[in-house]
Write a protein that holds these residues in place. Structure first.
Motif, PDB file in Angstrom:
ATOM      1  N   ILE A 329       0.858  -1.187   0.000  1.00  0.00           N
ATOM      2  CA  ILE A 329       0.000   0.000   0.000  1.00  0.00           C
ATOM      3  C   ILE A 329       0.893   1.234   0.000  1.00  0.00           C
ATOM      4  O   ILE A 329       2.099   1.139   0.219  1.00  0.00           O
ATOM      5  N   PHE A 335      -3.672   3.598   6.583  1.00  0.00           N
ATOM      6  CA  PHE A 335      -4.052   2.201   6.793  1.00  0.00           C
ATOM      7  C   PHE A 335      -4.168   1.875   8.283  1.00  0.00           C
ATOM      8  O   PHE A 335      -5.109   1.200   8.713  1.00  0.00           O
ATOM      9  N   ASN A 367       5.317   3.257   3.074  1.00  0.00           N
ATOM     10  CA  ASN A 367       4.659   1.965   2.862  1.00  0.00           C
ATOM     11  C   ASN A 367       5.140   0.899   3.845  1.00  0.00           C
ATOM     12  O   ASN A 367       4.979  -0.294   3.607  1.00  0.00           O
ATOM     13  N   LEU A 391      -5.583  -6.297   4.607  1.00  0.00           N
ATOM     14  CA  LEU A 391      -4.887  -5.856   3.383  1.00  0.00           C
ATOM     15  C   LEU A 391      -5.676  -6.219   2.143  1.00  0.00           C
ATOM     16  O   LEU A 391      -5.742  -5.457   1.167  1.00  0.00           O
ATOM     17  N   TYR A 394      -8.559  -3.701   2.033  1.00  0.00           N
ATOM     18  CA  TYR A 394      -8.072  -2.323   1.838  1.00  0.00           C
ATOM     19  C   TYR A 394      -7.595  -2.105   0.401  1.00  0.00           C
ATOM     20  O   TYR A 394      -7.890  -1.074  -0.207  1.00  0.00           O
ATOM     21  N   THR A 395      -6.854  -3.077  -0.123  1.00  0.00           N
ATOM     22  CA  THR A 395      -6.298  -2.918  -1.460  1.00  0.00           C
ATOM     23  C   THR A 395      -7.351  -3.100  -2.550  1.00  0.00           C
ATOM     24  O   THR A 395      -7.139  -2.681  -3.697  1.00  0.00           O
TER      25      THR A 395
END
Length: 397
Positions: A329, A335, A367, A391, A394-395
């Motif tokens: 990310i 995040f 990151n 993750l 989120y991605t």
């Protein structure tokens, strides 16, 4: 209206604690948080330390000597002797945590505007302490691709100016867990002597080394006596973070005498905490071995779990109980907030420390996150599973 100082405005927020409001909100919403963000061990404090406080014979809680109890300093000298470090109690100044030792050190060896070179990423409070001391941290960047090994000496030399007073390292490193080799320490020692600089080594994690590695202290370099300053603490070694007892160690008499003036200004380190810390030195060798074995198991659990997550890169730490992980990310600050504020798995989530707060170079570490493997293996496995699911969501959002 009166205004705060420019120095106060320049003080950075803790990258570890700035997410606290989001965590508090998550807890109020009934979420359980797996704390991977802070180096607070769950290992039990040695019984010797706790019993010494419970069974004390103190009638008046008086000041101690500004340098700390002489009996404590003599026992500390004995502790170092076991590690091939020859010092006397007069070379030791007991402080209120390793933090105060760093502040005393900076105050003793620098003037406003001076510079200290520090490999980054580095312990975030180095930047805070330098701001308090009105000096400048000059970073030399280490890379995850090399496991955060010592940058080439020529990179240090490029940064040395007439304002440079010291090089500061953390060995083993917080936040990277990197353990400097004897050869790397010797390279730094030669550089410090060549340019007449102090070499400061934060060695509070010196007992936590893995895979058969050995910790090599700058105090073992005999030619470095006038240049070497070591920062130490009982916080991690004995799982006594709340004791707030540390020390600075140097054979440079002028440095210790100067730091003593700062110590006298704050009168003395806390008495009960010194009683506990002195007694902790009586902990059996088995205490260290069992503690290191637990952290190695946790390290292995964390690293293997992170490597199974697509897009995650992690450097294997050989010391301390932290690692830096690179995530797929662009903004780990966002995040980390999102994890606490917007995400959970069955009312469970994780708290991370964004690594950008451990860099002073702009846009570095955006990151990356620092992870402290201070949880038991079962909780670590749960936290890794939650991180993997987070993750993915989120991605893909």
């Amino acid at each position: 209206m009166p205004v705060v100082s420019s120095k106060g405005k320049a003080m950075p927020e803790s990258p570890i604690r700035k997410l606290a409001p989001f965590a508090e909100k998550a807890v109020k919403e009934g979420k359980h948080i797996y704390h991977l963000n802070i180096g607070q061990p769950d290992i039990k404090t040695p019984t010797e330390a706790l019993e010494a406080v419970r069974n004390h014979t103190v009638d008046v809680l008086a000041y101690s000597h500004s340098a700390g109890f002489e009996s404590f300093r003599k026992k500390l000298a004995g502790f170092y002797a076991k590690h091939d470090i020859t010092i006397s109690s007069d070379d030791i100044l007991v402080t209120t945590g390793g933090s105060e030792a760093l502040i005393f050190t900076m105050g003793s060896i620098t003037d406003p505007g001076d510079e200290i070179i520090v490999p980054e990423p580095f312990y975030a409070n180095y930047y805070s302490f330098s701001t308090q001391s009105t000096i400048k941290v000059v970073p030399v960047i280490s890379k995850i691709e090399t496991g955060f090994a010592l940058p080439a000496i020529k990179e240090f030399e490029k940064l040395i100016t007439t304002k440079t007073k010291a090089i500061l390292i953390c060995n083993p490193g917080n936040p990277t867990g990197y353990l400097y080799s004897k050869e790397e320490i010797q390279q730094l020692a030669e550089l410090a002597i060549k340019h007449d600089l102090f070499l400061i080594s934060d060695e509070v994690y010196r007992d936590f080394v893995y895979d058969g590695s050995d910790h090599y202290s700058i105090l073992q370099e005999r030619d470095l006596n006038e240049h070497a300053i070591v920062i130490d603490s009982v916080s991690k070694r004995y799982s006594m973070c709340g004791a707030r007892i540390g020390c600075m160690v140097s054979k440079n008499k002028s440095v210790i005498q100067t730091a003593m003036k700062f110590a006298q200004a704050r009168l003395s380190p806390p008495t009960f905490a010194q009683i506990a810390s002195e007694a902790a030195l009586e902990a059996p060798e088995s205490y260290y071995k069992e503690t290191v074995a637990k952290y190695k198991e946790r390290r292995d659990t964390l690293v293997s779990g992170l490597r199974e997550i697509p897009g995650v890169k992690v450097a294997i730490p050989n010391g301390a109980f932290y690692c830096i992980a690179e995530l797929p990310i662009n903004d780990t600050d966002h995040f980390a907030e999102w994890l606490l504020d917007k995400f959970d798995v069955d009312k469970q989530t994780v708290m991370l420390a964004p690594a950008s707060g451990f860099y002073s170079s702009p846009n570095e570490g955006k990151n990356q996150v620092r992870i402290a493997y201070v949880l038991n293996r079962r909780d670590l496995k749960k936290a890794i599973t939650i991180l993997k699911l987070a993750l993915e969501k989120y991605t893909n959002s």
